[in-house]
Scaffold this motif. Sequence first.
Motif, PDB file in Angstrom:
ATOM      1  N   LYS A   1       2.763   6.838  -6.706  1.00  0.00           N
ATOM      2  CA  LYS A   1       1.709   7.732  -7.188  1.00  0.00           C
ATOM      3  C   LYS A   1       2.065   9.196  -6.955  1.00  0.00           C
ATOM      4  O   LYS A   1       1.602  10.084  -7.667  1.00  0.00           O
ATOM      5  N   LEU A   2       2.913   9.467  -5.948  1.00  0.00           N
ATOM      6  CA  LEU A   2       3.385  10.833  -5.720  1.00  0.00           C
ATOM      7  C   LEU A   2       4.262  11.328  -6.861  1.00  0.00           C
ATOM      8  O   LEU A   2       4.405  12.536  -7.051  1.00  0.00           O
ATOM      9  N   GLY A   3       4.883  10.394  -7.569  1.00  0.00           N
ATOM     10  CA  GLY A   3       5.818  10.765  -8.632  1.00  0.00           C
ATOM     11  C   GLY A   3       7.261  10.436  -8.299  1.00  0.00           C
ATOM     12  O   GLY A   3       8.172  10.797  -9.052  1.00  0.00           O
ATOM     13  N   ALA A   4       7.483   9.749  -7.180  1.00  0.00           N
ATOM     14  CA  ALA A   4       8.840   9.360  -6.798  1.00  0.00           C
ATOM     15  C   ALA A   4       9.348   8.241  -7.703  1.00  0.00           C
ATOM     16  O   ALA A   4       8.573   7.474  -8.274  1.00  0.00           O
ATOM     17  N   THR A   5      10.665   8.154  -7.817  1.00  0.00           N
ATOM     18  CA  THR A   5      11.318   7.112  -8.611  1.00  0.00           C
ATOM     19  C   THR A   5      11.787   5.995  -7.691  1.00  0.00           C
ATOM     20  O   THR A   5      12.463   6.245  -6.688  1.00  0.00           O
ATOM     21  N   PHE A   6      11.443   4.761  -8.040  1.00  0.00           N
ATOM     22  CA  PHE A   6      11.917   3.595  -7.287  1.00  0.00           C
ATOM     23  C   PHE A   6      13.388   3.377  -7.604  1.00  0.00           C
ATOM     24  O   PHE A   6      13.776   3.314  -8.771  1.00  0.00           O
ATOM     25  N   GLU A   7      14.217   3.257  -6.570  1.00  0.00           N
ATOM     26  CA  GLU A   7      15.661   3.099  -6.761  1.00  0.00           C
ATOM     27  C   GLU A   7      16.148   1.688  -6.488  1.00  0.00           C
ATOM     28  O   GLU A   7      17.210   1.305  -6.941  1.00  0.00           O
ATOM     29  N   GLY A   8      15.405   0.928  -5.691  1.00  0.00           N
ATOM     30  CA  GLY A   8      15.844  -0.423  -5.397  1.00  0.00           C
ATOM     31  C   GLY A   8      15.528  -0.831  -3.970  1.00  0.00           C
ATOM     32  O   GLY A   8      14.866  -0.100  -3.222  1.00  0.00           O
ATOM     33  N   ILE A   9      16.001  -2.012  -3.615  1.00  0.00           N
ATOM     34  CA  ILE A   9      15.762  -2.592  -2.294  1.00  0.00           C
ATOM     35  C   ILE A   9      17.072  -2.642  -1.517  1.00  0.00           C
ATOM     36  O   ILE A   9      18.079  -3.160  -2.010  1.00  0.00           O
ATOM     37  N   MET A  10      17.061  -2.072  -0.316  1.00  0.00           N
ATOM     38  CA  MET A  10      18.195  -2.212   0.596  1.00  0.00           C
ATOM     39  C   MET A  10      17.902  -3.423   1.471  1.00  0.00           C
ATOM     40  O   MET A  10      16.981  -3.402   2.296  1.00  0.00           O
ATOM     41  N   ARG A  11      18.654  -4.487   1.276  1.00  0.00           N
ATOM     42  CA  ARG A  11      18.393  -5.725   1.998  1.00  0.00           C
ATOM     43  C   ARG A  11      18.881  -5.645   3.437  1.00  0.00           C
ATOM     44  O   ARG A  11      19.896  -5.030   3.725  1.00  0.00           O
ATOM     45  N   ARG A  12      18.103  -6.262   4.335  1.00  0.00           N
ATOM     46  CA  ARG A  12      18.430  -6.330   5.766  1.00  0.00           C
ATOM     47  C   ARG A  12      18.825  -4.956   6.304  1.00  0.00           C
ATOM     48  O   ARG A  12      19.837  -4.771   6.966  1.00  0.00           O
ATOM     49  N   ASP A  13      17.975  -3.982   6.025  1.00  0.00           N
ATOM     50  CA  ASP A  13      18.303  -2.581   6.293  1.00  0.00           C
ATOM     51  C   ASP A  13      18.039  -2.159   7.727  1.00  0.00           C
ATOM     52  O   ASP A  13      18.879  -1.504   8.351  1.00  0.00           O
ATOM     53  N   LEU A  14      16.871  -2.494   8.257  1.00  0.00           N
ATOM     54  CA  LEU A  14      16.486  -2.015   9.588  1.00  0.00           C
ATOM     55  C   LEU A  14      15.835  -3.131  10.392  1.00  0.00           C
ATOM     56  O   LEU A  14      15.072  -3.924   9.837  1.00  0.00           O
ATOM     57  N   PRO A  15      16.074  -3.154  11.706  1.00  0.00           N
ATOM     58  CA  PRO A  15      15.376  -4.150  12.522  1.00  0.00           C
ATOM     59  C   PRO A  15      13.929  -3.730  12.756  1.00  0.00           C
ATOM     60  O   PRO A  15      13.633  -2.565  12.989  1.00  0.00           O
ATOM     61  N   ARG A  16      13.037  -4.702  12.669  1.00  0.00           N
ATOM     62  CA  ARG A  16      11.646  -4.470  13.039  1.00  0.00           C
ATOM     63  C   ARG A  16      11.520  -4.629  14.552  1.00  0.00           C
ATOM     64  O   ARG A  16      12.431  -5.122  15.227  1.00  0.00           O
ATOM     65  N   ALA A  17      10.371  -4.228  15.072  1.00  0.00           N
ATOM     66  CA  ALA A  17      10.158  -4.299  16.522  1.00  0.00           C
ATOM     67  C   ALA A  17      10.192  -5.732  17.045  1.00  0.00           C
ATOM     68  O   ALA A  17      10.513  -5.965  18.213  1.00  0.00           O
ATOM     69  N   ASP A  18       9.880  -6.721  16.188  1.00  0.00           N
ATOM     70  CA  ASP A  18       9.870  -8.120  16.636  1.00  0.00           C
ATOM     71  C   ASP A  18      11.230  -8.798  16.512  1.00  0.00           C
ATOM     72  O   ASP A  18      11.374  -9.985  16.770  1.00  0.00           O
ATOM     73  N   GLY A  19      12.253  -8.034  16.075  1.00  0.00           N
ATOM     74  CA  GLY A  19      13.597  -8.584  15.961  1.00  0.00           C
ATOM     75  C   GLY A  19      13.941  -9.093  14.571  1.00  0.00           C
ATOM     76  O   GLY A  19      15.107  -9.403  14.301  1.00  0.00           O
ATOM     77  N   THR A  20      12.967  -9.232  13.683  1.00  0.00           N
ATOM     78  CA  THR A  20      13.285  -9.606  12.309  1.00  0.00           C
ATOM     79  C   THR A  20      13.856  -8.382  11.585  1.00  0.00           C
ATOM     80  O   THR A  20      13.803  -7.265  12.095  1.00  0.00           O
ATOM     81  N   TRP A  21      14.379  -8.614  10.388  1.00  0.00           N
ATOM     82  CA  TRP A  21      15.004  -7.529   9.643  1.00  0.00           C
ATOM     83  C   TRP A  21      14.169  -7.137   8.443  1.00  0.00           C
ATOM     84  O   TRP A  21      13.648  -7.984   7.721  1.00  0.00           O
ATOM     85  N   ARG A  22      14.073  -5.847   8.252  1.00  0.00           N
ATOM     86  CA  ARG A  22      13.300  -5.287   7.151  1.00  0.00           C
ATOM     87  C   ARG A  22      14.186  -5.039   5.950  1.00  0.00           C
ATOM     88  O   ARG A  22      15.283  -4.499   6.060  1.00  0.00           O
TER      89      ARG A  22
ATOM     90  N   HIS B   1       0.837  -1.205   0.000  1.00  0.00           N
ATOM     91  CA  HIS B   1       0.000   0.000   0.000  1.00  0.00           C
ATOM     92  C   HIS B   1       0.874   1.258   0.000  1.00  0.00           C
ATOM     93  O   HIS B   1       0.658   2.179  -0.789  1.00  0.00           O
ATOM     94  N   SER B   2       1.871   1.283   0.871  1.00  0.00           N
ATOM     95  CA  SER B   2       2.756   2.439   0.965  1.00  0.00           C
ATOM     96  C   SER B   2       3.596   2.596  -0.298  1.00  0.00           C
ATOM     97  O   SER B   2       3.781   3.713  -0.810  1.00  0.00           O
ATOM     98  N   ARG B   3       4.083   1.493  -0.835  1.00  0.00           N
ATOM     99  CA  ARG B   3       4.904   1.571  -2.046  1.00  0.00           C
ATOM    100  C   ARG B   3       4.100   2.141  -3.213  1.00  0.00           C
ATOM    101  O   ARG B   3       4.599   2.973  -3.973  1.00  0.00           O
ATOM    102  N   ALA B   4       2.858   1.721  -3.345  1.00  0.00           N
ATOM    103  CA  ALA B   4       2.002   2.242  -4.413  1.00  0.00           C
ATOM    104  C   ALA B   4       1.747   3.733  -4.222  1.00  0.00           C
ATOM    105  O   ALA B   4       1.762   4.510  -5.188  1.00  0.00           O
ATOM    106  N   ALA B   5       1.517   4.150  -2.981  1.00  0.00           N
ATOM    107  CA  ALA B   5       1.258   5.564  -2.695  1.00  0.00           C
ATOM    108  C   ALA B   5       2.484   6.419  -3.007  1.00  0.00           C
ATOM    109  O   ALA B   5       2.357   7.529  -3.532  1.00  0.00           O
ATOM    110  N   ILE B   6       3.674   5.905  -2.709  1.00  0.00           N
ATOM    111  CA  ILE B   6       4.907   6.651  -2.984  1.00  0.00           C
ATOM    112  C   ILE B   6       5.102   6.827  -4.489  1.00  0.00           C
ATOM    113  O   ILE B   6       5.438   7.913  -4.968  1.00  0.00           O
TER     114      ILE B   6
END
Length: 197
Positions: free
Chosen positions: A151-172, A144-149
């Motif tokens: 739609k704003l006109g932003a350019t998709f640049e790519g995926i940063m793997r294992r970038d940030l920890p989520r609150a449950d300890g998994t990696w985003r 949902h958020s990716r589609a909204a971004i």
Amino acid sequence: MSATFPDAVVLEGHGIRLEPFEHRHLPGLWRALGRPEIFAAGYGGGPSGLPADEAAFDAWFPQYCRHGSGGRCWVVVRDGEILGSSSMLNIVLEKEHVEIGCTGYTPAVWGTDVNPATKLLLLTHAFAHGFGRVAIRTDEVNAHSRAAILKLGATFEGIMRRDLPRADGTWRNTAVHSITVDDWPEVRAGLEARLGS
């Protein structure tokens, strides 16, 4: 033009008002954002990041929305009602880089003009302060958020793997988008047309 730190000023237009965050906003922010469906999409580090109660939210939110102490947070208000918030963070003046993020809205305004209006105000503020690149990032799984971004006109640049920890300890994995100063005239025109201005 060299970038300067964005001023904490009221930004207003397109039916909304962005007020610099103050502690007096916390009760309204809890009502707007203290909901499982908002955190389920990745806000606040995901479902496990939802504070247990209003007191826990009041302790957590000021650090989250300002990304520690290195950002600026605005509260989104319409007709006196707090709808959510959005921030400028990861500010690197010498590279003229800033990120707009930590954005969340009450579900009642999802899919409305609130997000594009908020982003238009914040992008205008960022580019007026000399930033050359505005990043907008989200969890890779937040379709949902990716589609909204996009739609704003932003350019998709790519995926940063294992970038940030989520609150449950998994990696985003983080989906990275950007709008540059060269993109801005076209993006601004698209947002203004979308908002009917």
